[in-house]
Scaffold this motif. Structure first.
Motif, PDB file in Angstrom:
ATOM      1  N   ALA A  22       0.831  -1.204   0.000  1.00 17.58           N
ATOM      2  CA  ALA A  22       0.000   0.000   0.000  1.00 17.58           C
ATOM      3  C   ALA A  22       0.867   1.257   0.000  1.00 17.58           C
ATOM      4  N   ALA A  23       2.005   1.213   0.675  1.00 20.18           N
ATOM      5  CA  ALA A  23       2.913   2.365   0.699  1.00 20.18           C
ATOM      6  C   ALA A  23       3.458   2.659  -0.697  1.00 20.18           C
ATOM      7  N   LEU A  24       3.575   1.644  -1.520  1.00 20.17           N
ATOM      8  CA  LEU A  24       4.044   1.816  -2.900  1.00 20.17           C
ATOM      9  C   LEU A  24       2.905   2.077  -3.868  1.00 20.17           C
ATOM     10  N   GLY A  25       1.687   2.144  -3.376  1.00 20.15           N
ATOM     11  CA  GLY A  25       0.499   2.243  -4.217  1.00 20.15           C
ATOM     12  C   GLY A  25       0.603   3.224  -5.354  1.00 20.15           C
ATOM     13  N   GLU A  26       0.982   4.449  -5.083  1.00 19.96           N
ATOM     14  CA  GLU A  26       1.078   5.455  -6.148  1.00 19.96           C
ATOM     15  C   GLU A  26       2.154   5.095  -7.164  1.00 19.96           C
ATOM     16  N   ASP A  27       3.279   4.540  -6.702  1.00 20.13           N
ATOM     17  CA  ASP A  27       4.327   4.129  -7.640  1.00 20.13           C
ATOM     18  C   ASP A  27       3.852   2.986  -8.531  1.00 20.13           C
ATOM     19  N   LEU A  28       3.038   2.109  -7.974  1.00 21.65           N
ATOM     20  CA  LEU A  28       2.567   0.959  -8.736  1.00 21.65           C
ATOM     21  C   LEU A  28       1.586   1.342  -9.834  1.00 21.65           C
ATOM     22  N   VAL A  29       0.914   2.467  -9.691  1.00 19.80           N
ATOM     23  CA  VAL A  29      -0.106   2.838 -10.672  1.00 19.80           C
ATOM     24  C   VAL A  29       0.186   4.146 -11.402  1.00 19.80           C
ATOM     25  N   SER A  30       1.368   4.715 -11.217  1.00 21.30           N
ATOM     26  CA  SER A  30       1.670   5.979 -11.884  1.00 21.30           C
ATOM     27  C   SER A  30       2.481   5.741 -13.155  1.00 21.30           C
ATOM     28  N   GLY A  31       2.443   6.686 -14.043  1.00 24.40           N
ATOM     29  CA  GLY A  31       3.227   6.620 -15.267  1.00 24.40           C
ATOM     30  C   GLY A  31       2.526   5.861 -16.380  1.00 24.40           C
ATOM     31  N   ALA A  32       3.172   5.881 -17.512  1.00 22.12           N
ATOM     32  CA  ALA A  32       2.658   5.170 -18.687  1.00 22.12           C
ATOM     33  C   ALA A  32       2.859   3.661 -18.495  1.00 22.12           C
ATOM     34  N   PRO A  33       2.079   2.844 -19.195  1.00 23.45           N
ATOM     35  CA  PRO A  33       2.217   1.395 -19.041  1.00 23.45           C
ATOM     36  C   PRO A  33       3.647   0.895 -19.262  1.00 23.45           C
ATOM     37  N   GLU A  34       4.326   1.435 -20.261  1.00 26.75           N
ATOM     38  CA  GLU A  34       5.699   1.007 -20.532  1.00 26.75           C
ATOM     39  C   GLU A  34       6.621   1.375 -19.371  1.00 26.75           C
ATOM     40  N   GLU A  35       6.405   2.542 -18.767  1.00 22.01           N
ATOM     41  CA  GLU A  35       7.218   2.962 -17.622  1.00 22.01           C
ATOM     42  C   GLU A  35       6.973   2.054 -16.425  1.00 22.01           C
TER      43      GLU A  35
END
Length: 55
Positions: A22-35
């Motif tokens: 959950a702490a990584l939540g934003e990192d897991l769903v941010s950026g373009a799919p390739e990123e």
């Protein structure tokens, strides 16, 4: 291949049950799919390299 944007869904895990994910939540769903895919491979490789082999 068509990717949907993950922000259209909930974060990957509830914080009470999976606080580290959950702490990584934003990192897991941010950026373009390739990123996100590139980031995921770096996480797996770096985690593997940093984890000692069991005896």
């Amino acid at each position: 291949m068509k990717f949907s944007h993950p922000r259209q869904t909930e974060l990957p895990a509830p914080g009470a049950s999976y606080p580290r994910i959950a702490a990584l939540g934003e990192d897991l769903v941010s950026g373009a799919p390739e990123e996100r895919l590139s980031w995921m491979f770096r996480v797996v490789v770096n985690g593997t390299l940093a984890t000692p082999r069991p005896d």
